[in-house]
Design an enzyme around this catalytic site. Structure first.
Site, PDB file in Angstrom:
ATOM      1  N   HIS A 228      36.465  -2.426  78.614  1.00  0.00           N
ATOM      2  CA  HIS A 228      35.025  -2.412  78.893  1.00  0.00           C
ATOM      3  C   HIS A 228      34.180  -2.695  77.641  1.00  0.00           C
ATOM      4  O   HIS A 228      33.261  -3.500  77.657  1.00  0.00           O
ATOM      5  CB  HIS A 228      34.587  -1.060  79.463  1.00  0.00           C
ATOM      6  N   LYS A 326      34.737  11.268  75.971  1.00  0.00           N
ATOM      7  CA  LYS A 326      34.654  12.124  77.150  1.00  0.00           C
ATOM      8  C   LYS A 326      33.977  13.428  76.729  1.00  0.00           C
ATOM      9  O   LYS A 326      34.025  13.808  75.553  1.00  0.00           O
ATOM     10  CB  LYS A 326      36.054  12.467  77.663  1.00  0.00           C
TER      11      LYS A 326
END
Ligand code: BG6
Length: 478
Positions: A228, A326
């Site tokens: 990505h 995260k």
């Protein structure tokens, strides 16, 4: 036309693929001939699969779910219990689909891609116009990715192989192409002569949770950066393509990937930071440490920050900072183009402080905004001269085009596969070039024994990432 979702009962199928197809149908974009066939090893009949799809669509669609559309869509749905790892499974599928034009969407572990392709080929299902769609991860390093791509190539030609990177289906990611190539304004400034540096941030509040068996084997570098984030970097940095046709765009992207300067053991500690979340408070909730989710000690990174350089004329000397993690403080996907300051300020002592350099901020998530930070004169009469303040020139895409339902990235991508348009899909040489660069970083981490720095869940990542960017004379846009 048949769309066969291999792994049809799986999470991706329920959360993304079936909803995306449902919304295409709702918008009248699926021809009457399109049939959607779920396939998996699970013993289930057509009604059982439809019930599963109905529940999944209601949940995903929320207020946008419409029983009338569902009635039409459900007529298109069928299910086949089969194991495509064996040719008998592919034969059973063939008996159902006959000679119809078919799209095979592999929403299963990449370790199964090879066997599935062999079976499909043996059953005579791989000839044109049939095509295959592959979900990431395509391998976990260069050699394993080459092996998967090689096995797929034995069955499907490259122009009928669609490698999905769902970021390329996001509306605002495509808007980057429009911003750069439909506005003459930016092009003369889009070089190292005017741009000081670029930042790409993909911060997520969720942790790894029960995905750890996959994630622990990959880590943030392979899970987010290899695909990505490098795709975002390519769209920011590529030369203007001659047209929007698939090869024009992908030729430009691959040139960028091949121009990424390798990061070796000698500089990896200055140019990268690995992090792993420990317990903290994220999104208002107490959150455990990554090692607790995993249930074992592990050095897998849940955060990575990097400073990349693109060795070509346009970008010589311009650092591209990338970071992803995260359990961060907020969900934010953002690209910042930081311009250079004015070469000489005529506003000494202007009450507003220094003249700040312009920056173009492109927010992709959670809001879709573009803003250009400009210096302005603060209204008023000041004996000492001008007072200045920075103000954003903002464009909210939701306001400009109305709120409405935000499309699932897979809608765009599935529509493109149906129409044989691979511009927004990743070509084999792109995958291999990005792995080559990523493999180099991993090898350098191993050589230089770069371990994970802890960061609190609910923070912006390890302190070391602030030190890294500060030592390179910049700071994160927060
Ligand atoms: C996936 C990663 O590809 O992208 C996940 O495997 C990550 O770990 C996800 O959470 C992020 O996607 P999005 O669209 O929510 O930004």
């Amino acid at each position: 036309m048949k769309i066969v979702i291999v792994g049809g009962t799986g999470d991706l199928s329920r959360r993304m693929l079936l909803p995306a197809l449902y919304f295409l149908d709702a918008d009248g974009l699926l021809g009457p001939e399109v049939e959607v066939i779920g396939l998996s090893r699970q013993v289930l009949d057509r009604d059982g699969f439809r019930d599963m799809a109905h529940a999944a669509l209601k949940e995903r669609g929320g207020e946008h779910f419409d029983e009338a559309v569902w009635k039409r869509f459900s007529e298109r749905i069928d299910y086949i219990p089969a194991d495509l790892a064996h040719v008998q499974g592919a034969e059973a599928l063939k008996a159902r689909i006959g000679g119809a034009e078919t799209i095979f969407y592999l929403s299963v572990s990449p370790s199964l891609f090879d066997g599935i392709c062999v079976s499909l080929k043996a059953a005579g299902l791989t000839e044109a116009p049939n095509r295959i769609v592959l979900e990431k991860p395509i391998g976990r390093d260069g050699p394993s990715s080459a092996a998967i791509n090689g096995a797929v190539a034995q069955a499907f030609a490259e122009d009928r192989t669609y490698r999905i990177d769902h970021y390329l289906g996001k509306e605002t990611v495509q808007n980057l192409i429009a911003l750069r190539f439909a506005n003459a304004l930016f092009e003369p400034l889009w070089t190292g002569r005017s741009i000081d540096h670029v930042q790409i941030t993909v911060a997520e509040t969720e942790g790894v949770g029960d995905r750890w068996p996959y994630y622990n084997d990959y880590g943030a570098l392979r899970d987010m950066l290899q695909n990505h984030m490098l795709q975002l970097l390519c769209l920011v940095a590529m030369e203007p393509p001659a047209s929007l046709d698939p090869d024009s765009v992908r030729n430009e992207k691959v040139k960028i990937l091949r121009s990424l300067r390798p990061i070796g053991p000698g500089e990896v500690a200055q140019l990268s930071v690995r992090g792993q979340y420990r317990a903290g408070v994220a999104a208002g909730k107490a959150s455990g440490a990554y090692v607790e989710e995993c249930g074992r000690p592990t050095d897998t990174e849940t955060y990575v920050a990097l400073c990349a350089h693109i060795d070509n004329w346009r970008w010589a000397g311009v650092p591209f900072f990338m970071r992803t993690g995260k359990r961060m403080v907020e969900k934010r996907t953002q690209i910042v183009i930081q311009f250079k300051p004015v070469p000489h300020s005529i506003f000494p002592g202007a009450g507003g402080g220094d003249v700040l350099a312009n920056k173009l901020v492109i927010d992709l998530q959670p809001d879709e905004d573009i803003s250009l930070l400009l210096m302005n004169k603060t209204p008023g009469l000041d004996r000492d001269g001008f007072r200045l303040s920075p103000l954003p020139l903002s464009l909210s895409l939701a306001t400009a085009f109305g709120g409405g339902r935000r499309r699932i990235a897979y809608e765009r991508l599935l529509l493109d596969v149906i129409h044989n348009n691979s511009t927004l899909f990743v070509r084999r040489d792109e995958v291999e070039a990005s792995w080559a660069w990523i493999d180099g970083i991993r090898a350098a981490w191993a050589d230089a024994a770069v371990t994970c720095r802890p960061y609190d869940a609910g923070s912006w990542g390890p302190v070391a990432a602030y030190n890294m960017i500060a030592q390179l004379g910049r700071s994160w846009n927060e």
